[in-house]
Design a protein around this motif. Sequence first.
Motif, PDB file in Angstrom:
ATOM      1  N   ALA A  22       0.829  -1.209   0.000  1.00  0.00           N
ATOM      2  CA  ALA A  22       0.000   0.000   0.000  1.00  0.00           C
ATOM      3  C   ALA A  22       0.866   1.264   0.000  1.00  0.00           C
ATOM      4  CB  ALA A  22      -0.930  -0.001   1.207  1.00  0.00           C
ATOM      5  N   ILE A  23       1.942   1.252   0.773  1.00  0.00           N
ATOM      6  CA  ILE A  23       2.813   2.437   0.836  1.00  0.00           C
ATOM      7  C   ILE A  23       3.575   2.605  -0.473  1.00  0.00           C
ATOM      8  CG2 ILE A  23       4.730   3.541   2.060  1.00  0.00           C
ATOM      9  CD1 ILE A  23       3.874   2.047   4.572  1.00  0.00           C
ATOM     10  N   ILE A  24       4.036   1.491  -1.050  1.00  0.00           N
ATOM     11  CA  ILE A  24       4.708   1.558  -2.353  1.00  0.00           C
ATOM     12  C   ILE A  24       3.755   2.159  -3.391  1.00  0.00           C
ATOM     13  CG2 ILE A  24       5.656   0.189  -4.267  1.00  0.00           C
ATOM     14  CD1 ILE A  24       6.705  -1.787  -2.134  1.00  0.00           C
ATOM     15  N   ALA A  25       2.513   1.669  -3.405  1.00  0.00           N
ATOM     16  CA  ALA A  25       1.518   2.171  -4.356  1.00  0.00           C
ATOM     17  C   ALA A  25       1.274   3.667  -4.157  1.00  0.00           C
ATOM     18  CB  ALA A  25       0.213   1.393  -4.206  1.00  0.00           C
ATOM     19  N   ASN A  26       1.226   4.101  -2.893  1.00  0.00           N
ATOM     20  CA  ASN A  26       1.021   5.520  -2.594  1.00  0.00           C
ATOM     21  C   ASN A  26       2.168   6.366  -3.139  1.00  0.00           C
ATOM     22  OD1 ASN A  26       1.577   7.886  -0.389  1.00  0.00           O
ATOM     23  ND2 ASN A  26      -0.608   7.554  -0.677  1.00  0.00           N
ATOM     24  N   GLN A  27       3.396   5.845  -3.008  1.00  0.00           N
ATOM     25  CA  GLN A  27       4.557   6.599  -3.495  1.00  0.00           C
ATOM     26  C   GLN A  27       4.625   6.600  -5.021  1.00  0.00           C
ATOM     27  OE1 GLN A  27       8.052   5.320  -1.346  1.00  0.00           O
ATOM     28  NE2 GLN A  27       7.263   6.086   0.595  1.00  0.00           N
ATOM     29  N   VAL A  28       4.240   5.487  -5.648  1.00  0.00           N
ATOM     30  CA  VAL A  28       4.197   5.437  -7.111  1.00  0.00           C
ATOM     31  C   VAL A  28       3.127   6.395  -7.630  1.00  0.00           C
ATOM     32  CG1 VAL A  28       3.704   3.986  -9.121  1.00  0.00           C
ATOM     33  CG2 VAL A  28       5.110   3.085  -7.268  1.00  0.00           C
ATOM     34  N   ILE A  68       2.147   0.499 -13.589  1.00  0.00           N
ATOM     35  CA  ILE A  68       2.695  -0.056 -12.350  1.00  0.00           C
ATOM     36  C   ILE A  68       1.617  -0.108 -11.269  1.00  0.00           C
ATOM     37  CG2 ILE A  68       4.368   0.309 -10.488  1.00  0.00           C
ATOM     38  CD1 ILE A  68       6.172   1.677 -12.585  1.00  0.00           C
ATOM     39  N   LEU A  69       0.845   0.965 -11.158  1.00  0.00           N
ATOM     40  CA  LEU A  69      -0.226   1.009 -10.163  1.00  0.00           C
ATOM     41  C   LEU A  69      -1.277  -0.056 -10.423  1.00  0.00           C
ATOM     42  CD1 LEU A  69      -0.721   4.875  -9.760  1.00  0.00           C
ATOM     43  CD2 LEU A  69       0.058   3.285  -8.003  1.00  0.00           C
TER      44      LEU A  69
END
Length: 323
Positions: free
Chosen positions: A232-238, A286-287
Amino acid sequence: MIYIYIGSDLAYSKHLINQEIRRVNKGEYELIKYSAFDDSFDDVVFDATSCSLSGNKKIIIYDNCFFLTNNKERMNRIISHDLSVIDELLDCFDGRDDFFFIVPSALQKNANIDRLKKSSKVVNVEELKEEDIISIASNFFSERNIKIDTYALKELAQRVNKDFGKLICELQKLENAGEVINSNDIAELVSRPLEDNVFNLTTYLFEGKTEKTIALYRDLLIKGNDSHLLLAIIANQVSFLSQVSYYRLANKRNEEIASILKCHPYRVKVSASLIGSLKPNLFYRILNDLFMLDRASKLENDNIKNSLELFLVEFKYKYLLKK
């Protein structure tokens, strides 16, 4: 006297209350602690307005007072709190003793609470600043004859991320690190905030540093972090990178982008260096793949831990290298 300490960092509120108690009280006193999770307001007021058996001054600390706010979700439904007893507290409390309310968020609008507020000293507890953390840590080590340099103190402040509870835990850990503490000790013993670590992981990803990405991912798992949360955090940063990429394509300057996205210009600058010539469509892809990964783990019982690691391993070849 009645005090109301309002702030989301309850541990820091308690620290400030303890400082106030030590500052004001030189003689003997009886310290009594209650929690609104376990003790009803009625019972606490009854104790506050009763005579002390020892004859000493009473200091009552009443913690987790969610019932005084609009945030009722975290209250114990079994314990009831009758706000009408505020009148009894104010009418019978003689001022010889001290009563501290610890309230996690803004007070609700209520006639009784408004009266309590007017008759109390209200302290709005702001979040810890870097200089506060450095001061607390410096005093802690000085009292124990431990030397620590300025760079180490600043690194410690960054890593505890304004969390007083974490600061105290880390200070107690570092207390046993030796008579002299430097930046290397902080780097080795104090973990970074989770979002900082995931930011580093995302940076490694877009720099094509697969080995560093996987090493950090496994390290985060060893420290007990959940793969779903990491995803979830990776997705938020992407997602943030995709927005920066979109506005850069629209010829917006970094300062304009920071204003639109309501973030620090430095974050936009770092993101822009990661983005390079990558286009928004790549970030959307990517998302989408991250969404499908999360969906498969929940609907098809895929092992998210292994699936996310495979995603990270394949990232460079799937998204960064031109076919």
